[in-house]
Design a protein around this motif. Structure first.
Motif, PDB file in Angstrom:
ATOM      1  N   LEU A  17      19.161  59.038  65.263  1.00  0.00           N
ATOM      2  CA  LEU A  17      19.114  57.631  64.510  1.00  0.00           C
ATOM      3  C   LEU A  17      19.064  57.708  63.001  1.00  0.00           C
ATOM      4  CD1 LEU A  17      18.093  54.533  64.705  1.00  0.00           C
ATOM      5  CD2 LEU A  17      15.781  55.665  64.867  1.00  0.00           C
ATOM      6  N   LYS A  18      18.533  58.770  62.425  1.00  0.00           N
ATOM      7  CA  LYS A  18      18.636  58.737  61.087  1.00  0.00           C
ATOM      8  C   LYS A  18      19.974  59.138  60.553  1.00  0.00           C
ATOM      9  CE  LYS A  18      15.809  62.047  59.559  1.00  0.00           C
ATOM     10  NZ  LYS A  18      14.801  63.009  59.437  1.00  0.00           N
TER      11      LYS A  18
ATOM     12  N   MET B 274      21.769  55.975  60.757  1.00  0.00           N
ATOM     13  CA  MET B 274      21.441  55.152  59.571  1.00  0.00           C
ATOM     14  C   MET B 274      22.113  55.458  58.261  1.00  0.00           C
ATOM     15  SD  MET B 274      17.703  53.766  58.550  1.00  0.00           S
ATOM     16  CE  MET B 274      17.292  52.728  59.932  1.00  0.00           C
ATOM     17  N   TRP B 275      22.277  56.676  58.237  1.00  0.00           N
ATOM     18  CA  TRP B 275      22.684  57.390  56.825  1.00  0.00           C
ATOM     19  C   TRP B 275      24.174  56.828  56.764  1.00  0.00           C
ATOM     20  CZ3 TRP B 275      21.221  57.886  52.151  1.00  0.00           C
ATOM     21  CH2 TRP B 275      21.972  58.907  51.632  1.00  0.00           C
ATOM     22  N   THR B 276      24.892  57.255  58.002  1.00  0.00           N
ATOM     23  CA  THR B 276      26.136  56.910  57.905  1.00  0.00           C
ATOM     24  C   THR B 276      26.710  55.478  57.748  1.00  0.00           C
ATOM     25  OG1 THR B 276      26.658  58.339  59.722  1.00  0.00           O
ATOM     26  CG2 THR B 276      28.545  56.715  59.357  1.00  0.00           C
TER      27      THR B 276
ATOM     28  N   SER C 255      26.134  50.302  66.408  1.00  0.00           N
ATOM     29  CA  SER C 255      26.776  51.577  66.437  1.00  0.00           C
ATOM     30  C   SER C 255      26.143  53.036  67.223  1.00  0.00           C
ATOM     31  CB  SER C 255      26.454  52.246  64.989  1.00  0.00           C
ATOM     32  OG  SER C 255      25.258  52.394  64.425  1.00  0.00           O
ATOM     33  N   LEU C 256      24.727  52.485  67.761  1.00  0.00           N
ATOM     34  CA  LEU C 256      24.069  53.525  68.524  1.00  0.00           C
ATOM     35  C   LEU C 256      24.574  53.419  69.993  1.00  0.00           C
ATOM     36  CD1 LEU C 256      20.362  52.805  67.563  1.00  0.00           C
ATOM     37  CD2 LEU C 256      21.757  55.045  67.069  1.00  0.00           C
ATOM     38  N   PRO C 257      24.434  54.649  70.763  1.00  0.00           N
ATOM     39  CA  PRO C 257      24.796  54.427  72.155  1.00  0.00           C
ATOM     40  C   PRO C 257      23.719  53.406  72.916  1.00  0.00           C
ATOM     41  CG  PRO C 257      24.325  56.647  71.468  1.00  0.00           C
ATOM     42  CD  PRO C 257      23.935  55.869  70.308  1.00  0.00           C
TER      43      PRO C 257
ATOM     44  N   LEU D  88      15.611  51.001  70.501  1.00  0.00           N
ATOM     45  CA  LEU D  88      15.331  50.822  69.201  1.00  0.00           C
ATOM     46  C   LEU D  88      14.490  49.441  68.753  1.00  0.00           C
ATOM     47  CD1 LEU D  88      16.070  51.771  66.422  1.00  0.00           C
ATOM     48  CD2 LEU D  88      17.852  50.207  66.247  1.00  0.00           C
ATOM     49  N   SER D  89      13.532  49.616  68.145  1.00  0.00           N
ATOM     50  CA  SER D  89      12.528  48.538  67.761  1.00  0.00           C
ATOM     51  C   SER D  89      12.646  48.437  66.109  1.00  0.00           C
ATOM     52  CB  SER D  89      11.291  48.760  68.046  1.00  0.00           C
ATOM     53  OG  SER D  89      10.551  49.712  67.584  1.00  0.00           O
TER      54      SER D  89
END
Length: 140
Positions: free
Chosen positions: A53-54, A57-59, A96-98, A105-106
């Motif tokens: 997740l981090k 998010m950083w990407t 972008s997440l699976p 995700l919240s």
């Protein structure tokens, strides 16, 4: 010396040890009870890969989607370009997440990941005047 009973003492009297006692009819009233409020919260634990997740998010924050999410990026290699909004970042993050991670995700989880990144990558978080969003920018 015999202690006075409640009946002999009247409605309220002074105890020989210095504290007062209440008679049968002079009791402290029951405290006011607050109505029960239903709070919607997650009833089951959700699993989240915080490292992934981090990294995702950083990407998004560094605008470098060509790099793999699995590669750890050094803090000196990239910075947040300009100012980003937390609300827009979380919307992009969902795309972008699976699928299973996106379902789990919240906003609080995304915020915790942002706080970790702010600490690790020296990010500055600035509130919007009406407190509706957070501006994310590179710290100095």
């Amino acid at each position: 010396m015999p202690q006075p009973s409640v009946d002999e003492a009247g409605p309220s009297s002074q105890h020989p040890d210095g504290f007062s006692t209440y008679g049968e009819n002079d009791m402290v009233p029951e405290p006011h009870r607050v109505n029960k409020i239903e709070i919607n919260y997650a009833k089951t634990a959700k699993k989240m890969d915080m490292k992934k997740l981090k990294n995702s998010m950083w990407t998004l924050l560094t605008d470098s989607p060509n790099k793999s999410n699995e590669e750890p990026q050094p803090a000196e290699a990239s910075e947040v370009a300009g100012e980003k909004f937390f609300s827009q970042t979380t919307k992009s993050l969902l795309q972008s997440l699976p699928n299973t991670m996106a379902q789990n995700l919240s906003i609080p989880l995304a915020f915790v990941a942002l706080l970790h990144l702010a600490n690790e990558k020296n990010l500055e978080l600035v509130k919007v005047d009406d407190m509706s969003d957070i501006i994310i920018k590179q710290g100095h």
